[in-house]
Structures are given as C-alpha cells and as structure tokens.
Design a protein around this motif. Structure first.
Motif, PDB file in Angstrom:
ATOM      1  N   TRP A  91       0.777  -1.221  -0.103  1.00 39.99           N
ATOM      2  CA  TRP A  91      -0.047   0.042  -0.078  1.00 39.99           C
ATOM      3  C   TRP A  91       0.923   1.190  -0.044  1.00 39.99           C
ATOM      4  N   PRO A  92       0.394   2.361  -0.517  1.00 43.87           N
ATOM      5  CA  PRO A  92       1.127   3.586  -0.537  1.00 43.87           C
ATOM      6  C   PRO A  92       1.497   3.998   1.157  1.00 43.87           C
ATOM      7  N   ALA A  93       2.416   4.614   1.237  1.00 49.13           N
ATOM      8  CA  ALA A  93       3.034   4.910   2.514  1.00 49.13           C
ATOM      9  C   ALA A  93       1.816   5.337   3.505  1.00 49.13           C
ATOM     10  N   ARG A  94       1.442   6.421   3.159  1.00 47.93           N
ATOM     11  CA  ARG A  94       0.267   7.162   4.066  1.00 47.93           C
ATOM     12  C   ARG A  94      -1.101   6.992   3.398  1.00 47.93           C
ATOM     13  N   ALA A  95      -1.538   5.865   3.291  1.00 48.35           N
ATOM     14  CA  ALA A  95      -2.877   5.560   2.565  1.00 48.35           C
ATOM     15  C   ALA A  95      -4.016   5.870   3.342  1.00 48.35           C
ATOM     16  N   LEU A  96      -4.842   6.785   2.805  1.00 46.88           N
ATOM     17  CA  LEU A  96      -5.815   7.357   3.346  1.00 46.88           C
ATOM     18  C   LEU A  96      -7.169   7.331   2.374  1.00 46.88           C
ATOM     19  N   ILE A  97      -8.332   6.789   2.627  1.00 49.54           N
ATOM     20  CA  ILE A  97      -9.503   6.826   2.023  1.00 49.54           C
ATOM     21  C   ILE A  97     -10.673   7.823   2.548  1.00 49.54           C
ATOM     22  N   VAL A  98     -11.365   8.687   1.765  1.00 47.81           N
ATOM     23  CA  VAL A  98     -12.193   9.547   2.341  1.00 47.81           C
ATOM     24  C   VAL A  98     -13.490   8.850   1.947  1.00 47.81           C
ATOM     25  N   THR A  99     -14.334   8.668   3.038  1.00 48.41           N
ATOM     26  CA  THR A  99     -15.747   8.123   2.687  1.00 48.41           C
ATOM     27  C   THR A  99     -16.798   9.031   3.414  1.00 48.41           C
ATOM     28  N   PHE A 100     -17.956   9.083   2.534  1.00 54.03           N
ATOM     29  CA  PHE A 100     -19.139   9.597   2.825  1.00 54.03           C
ATOM     30  C   PHE A 100     -20.351   8.465   3.095  1.00 54.03           C
ATOM     31  N   ASP A 101     -21.130   8.581   4.253  1.00 55.05           N
ATOM     32  CA  ASP A 101     -22.521   7.533   4.048  1.00 55.05           C
ATOM     33  C   ASP A 101     -23.596   8.270   3.835  1.00 55.05           C
ATOM     34  N   ASP A 102     -24.526   7.501   3.363  1.00 57.40           N
ATOM     35  CA  ASP A 102     -25.795   7.706   3.022  1.00 57.40           C
ATOM     36  C   ASP A 102     -26.140   8.397   1.665  1.00 57.40           C
ATOM     37  N   GLY A 103     -25.601   9.453   1.150  1.00 56.69           N
ATOM     38  CA  GLY A 103     -25.731   9.890  -0.017  1.00 56.69           C
ATOM     39  C   GLY A 103     -26.682  11.281   0.107  1.00 56.69           C
ATOM     40  N   TYR A 104     -26.467  12.081   1.018  1.00 58.46           N
ATOM     41  CA  TYR A 104     -27.062  13.250   1.073  1.00 58.46           C
ATOM     42  C   TYR A 104     -26.489  14.217  -0.158  1.00 58.46           C
ATOM     43  N   ARG A 105     -27.577  15.089  -0.497  1.00 61.70           N
ATOM     44  CA  ARG A 105     -27.158  16.117  -1.597  1.00 61.70           C
ATOM     45  C   ARG A 105     -25.715  16.956  -1.385  1.00 61.70           C
ATOM     46  N   ASP A 106     -25.718  17.220  -0.033  1.00 61.80           N
ATOM     47  CA  ASP A 106     -24.525  18.246   0.088  1.00 61.80           C
ATOM     48  C   ASP A 106     -23.336  17.677  -0.187  1.00 61.80           C
ATOM     49  N   ASN A 107     -23.153  16.411  -0.556  1.00 61.33           N
ATOM     50  CA  ASN A 107     -21.817  15.608  -0.683  1.00 61.33           C
ATOM     51  C   ASN A 107     -21.583  16.197  -2.426  1.00 61.33           C
TER      52      ASN A 107
END
Ligand SMILES: [Zn+2]
Length: 358
Positions: A91-107
């Motif tokens: 994996w990349p040295a400093r791996a980060l995944i950004v997630t959002f739950d639910d699917g609100y329109r403000d995303n």
C-alpha cells in the motif's frame, strides 16, 4: 472517551509543530486510514430541522481538513486498494480513503467542489433507495417530528416508562437520542411501524415536499463518478442489518449493488454497514456481503487498517464530527492508535508529549 481529554491531547498531537515532526518521520507503510463523513453543511445546528448529529463539518472546515489530508497522505480509493492487492504491491506509505455515508445531496453541492479543486478522490456509500427520491431517512423523520411537536410532554411507553419532557431543545435532543438508540435495537417491523405512526402520535404533519433535494440524484451521482468519485453501497433502505431477516438482507445488500452498477456503469467494490458498530450487523450479513461479490466492507468502529492483518469485510474507520477541532482532526489522522477508541491513551499521550517538548 471524554471530549475534553481528547481535545487536550489534540492540542499537543494536532499542533503544526507535531505535524512537522511527524512528516520528518517519513512514511510508515502498512497502514490504511479511512475517514467517515456523513454530511457537509453550513446550516446552524441549533435551528437545523433534521438530525444534526450527521453534520460532520461545514464546508470551510471540510476544505481545511482535505488540505491537510492532501499535504500529509496518499488519498486513494477502494479501486486503488484492490489494484495494489492484485498486483501484489505494498500500500502507499500513508494511505487514506475519504468516505461519506448515506448519499445526502450536500456531498455534491458542498464536498465535491472541494474534492475536485484539490484533485482528491472519495468514496460515497449510497442508500440506493433514497437516491433521486423525496424520501426522508427514518432518523431524520424522527428528529424532525420531535423538533416540531407542540407537545411539552410525550408518552411513548414502548420506549420509556417515564414520559419525555419537551420544554427545551436540549430535552428534545435527549428524546431523539433515546428514540434512535431504541429504534436501532428493535426488530425491523417494529421500527417501521413506530416511525410510520410517530407523526400522528405527536400531532405533526410532515410537509409533502420536505425531502425535496435532500438526497443525491442519479444525474449528480454520474457527474461525480465522471469527476473521480467512487460510489459504493450502503443498502437500499438503510435498515439495521442485525434486525433484518435473511430475505431482506439479501435484497438490501445485493440489490443496492446492482442498482448502483447499472446507474453508474461502474463496478461497486465496497459496502458500508448501516449504523455499522459491531452490534448492528451480524455474521450472516457479513457472509452475504461476501457472497454478493463485494471486495471490501467498512464498519463504523474506529481504528486503522493494518496491511498485514485485516478483515476485508469489517474495516474500521476514523469518525469526523462537527464539534471536533481541526487539531483533533489532525491528531486523529496522524496518531489514530493514541487518539481513537481507547480510553486513556490520549491522556497518556499528552503527558508523554509534554515531557518530550519540555
Ligand atoms: Zn448510514
């Protein structure tokens, strides 16, 4: 963990000085961090008509958080993670995944412009039955009804022997929290019936257009997919899977994947368990996630993912909450082992840091 202790720890661990030292320390490979957001909204929490607990950040705070993420981490997607696995790469040295739950329109309206501007990818877990629909999520419905009832005292004997007092916003919030906690424990039928009848019991009419524009549309989903956002599944109707029977489990887990794949023309790799702390989903739901062809699933328990030892169907995440300072956000990301999910670690870390810095 007490917020105060965490915030004290965050002052030291989340400081720019600590960040410089951390960066000098070089990348430590073998770990993946997954951030968990819900809504990015600028509405004032006090007058917000729905569940304000789901507001993870305002737009400006989100922008500063993502700038920090970009400066300090390799932001990747579940697709990138799978690619690493298939090619047998680290994996990349400093791996980060950004997630959002639910699917609100403000995303789409608030988060996506920030992500695009910074060239960052993110993963949005959709409750597919709400996308393009004017259907309130059950927790928003409960929060709305409790905030809008004219009753000063409400008796809900199936939830509590004592009536709930509703004389100020704090009492109403406490009532909402009790109801939501109870609704996560009861069977699916009971939950649906209770939420359906609650408006009548509280004397509140839900305006027909209340949920208009609340969730993403499929068109917005496609635009974001073209703009580098990865879409994944968060069931169809967002039930509590531990309270759901086998036939509905299959429908919720498999059908949402198919729908999102059809609508986006892209493969869905990941699944997020609704209200995903361990007690909210069971072994059977994890098995069905695997059977339906998902590659990964995320829970809502906090922690980091270790490359040499992880369960691909219950990956822990790091929560982002509205009341966190930027220092706490930075400390959680840089030092998740110290900051997240362990009662006394943050306090110990403060002492250690204070000694180290004199
Ligand atoms: Zn959710």
């Amino acid at each position: 963990m007490e917020m105060s202790k965490r915030e004290i720890a965050a002052k030291v661990l989340g400081s720019p000085l600590t960040n410089r030292l951390w960066r000098l320390g070089g990348g430590r490979s073998g770990e993946l961090r997954i951030l968990a957001y819900h809504r990015v909204l600028d509405d004032p929490p006090l007058s917000f008509p729905f569940d304000e607990d789901l507001i993870s950040a305002d737009t400006e705070t989100f922008r500063r958080q993502m700038e920090f993420a970009r400066r300090n981490f390799d932001v990747i997607s579940f697709g990138d993670l799978l690619q690493c696995e298939r090619e047998d790469r680290r994996w990349p040295a400093r791996a980060l995944i950004v997630t959002f739950d639910d699917g609100y329109r403000d995303n789409y309206t608030n988060a996506f412009p920030v992500l695009s501007h910074l060239g960052l990818s993110a993963t949005i877990f959709l409750a597919s039955g709400h996308i393009g629909e004017e259907k309130l999520f059950w927790w928003d419905r409960v929060a709305y009804l409790i905030k809008h009832t004219r009753m000063q005292e409400v008796s809900l004997p199936e939830v509590s022997a004592q009536p709930f007092l509703m004389t100020d916003p704090r009492e109403r919030r406490a009532c909402t929290e009790s109801l939501l906690a109870w609704l996560k424990r009861v069977g699916e039928e009971t939950r649906r019936g209770f939420v359906k009848n609650l408006g009548q019991r509280l004397g509140v009419e839900i305006p027909a257009t209340l949920a208009r524009g609340m969730h993403l549309s499929w068109d917005e989903v496609r635009q974001m997919a073209d703009g580098g956002i990865e879409f994944a599944s968060h069931t169809v109707t967002h039930p509590i899977l531990a309270q759901t029977d086998e036939a509905q489990l299959r429908h919720e887990i498999c059908e949402s994947k198919e729908t999102i794949e059809q609508r986006t023309g892209r493969q869905v790799l990941a699944f997020a368990f609704p209200a995903g702390r361990r007690e909210r989903f069971n072994k059977r739901s994890v098995e069905i996630v695997a059977e339906c062809g998902y590659q990964y699933a995320v829970a809502y328990d906090e922690g980091v993912v270790k490359e040499n030892n992880y369960d691909r169907y219950t990956l822990p995440r790091i929560h982002v909450e509205r009341d966190q300072s930027l220092g706490l956000f930075r400390a959680n990301l840089m030092f998740p082992r110290l900051m997240v999910g362990r009662t006394h670690a943050a306090a110990k870390a403060v002492l250690a840091a204070q000694q180290a810095y004199g």
